[in-house]
Scaffold this motif. Structure first.
Motif: not given
Length: 212
Positions: A148-154
């Motif tokens: 979905e395009g989230l970063s690892h943190v998100e």
């Protein structure tokens, strides 16, 4: 040149008819020249002309499981009729041969085409399918979030886990391997759709692997 996907439900005699659910899931698939339709029994068929769209649909089928998938690549008689099932041509014949063979080969997916490149594509699809078959539900959670395009943190925040746990799950899920296999499958299929071997070669795409 087009792609014909012929897909048959496995063990249909001992399971409920899953074709209606599959047709509903694939109704909005991009790149369909002719939509998925039930042909006979528990089999569905569609026609596509775009390599990336076809590979995306194949990915959905591999993830769903429970289906024998035949991929046929070749010419068809034009104009294509409105009814998917009424089409004729080499791509349909290749798809028919492929779905029959898919019922007895690893990972239940096979490719038929005009030359040796069909076997190359089939090999890559087997490797891709093997990665997906080993992926756990936890792995899918991470992969879906990152896709979905989230970063690892998100992604970690969404799933309630640490950033390092996201990285570990992504590695265990074979995220990088799958992305490379999928991209290579798209390149090989695009080359097949371009015509006979050596006629209109496609340069490999050089997009860098996203390693978020």
């Amino acid at each position: 040149m087009v792609v014909v996907l012929t897909v048959d439900q496995r063990d249909s005699r001992s399971h409920a008819d899953e074709v209606p659910d599959l047709l509903a899931r694939l109704a909005g698939a991009p790149g369909l020249l002719r939509p998925f339709q039930r042909t006979v029994g528990d089999e569905v068929q569609a026609v596509l002309a775009d390599a990336d769209a076809a590979v995306g649909t194949i990915g959905l089928l591999l993830r769903a499981g429970g289906w024998s998938v035949g991929v046929g690549v070749g010419p068809v008689e034009e104009p294509l009729p409105a009814d998917t099932r009424a089409g004729r041509g080499a791509a349909y014949l290749h798809a028919r041969d492929a779905v029959t063979r898919a019922k007895s080969v690893p990972h239940r997916i096979a490719v038929g085409g005009e030359d040796y490149r069909a076997e190359q594509l089939e090999t890559v699809l087997w490797l891709w399918a093997g990665i997906l078959e080993r992926r756990t539900d936890r792995g899918w959670e991470v992969v879906d979030a990152l896709d979905e395009g989230l970063s690892h943190v998100e992604a970690g925040r969404r799933l309630g886990i640490s950033q390092s746990a996201v990285s570990q799950r992504a590695q265990a899920a074979g995220l990088v391997d799958e992305r490379r296999a999928r991209r290579l499958a798209g390149d090989l299929l695009a080359d097949l759709l371009a015509g006979p071997a050596g006629s209109t070669p496609n340069a490999p795409r050089t997009e860098k692997e996203d390693r978020r």
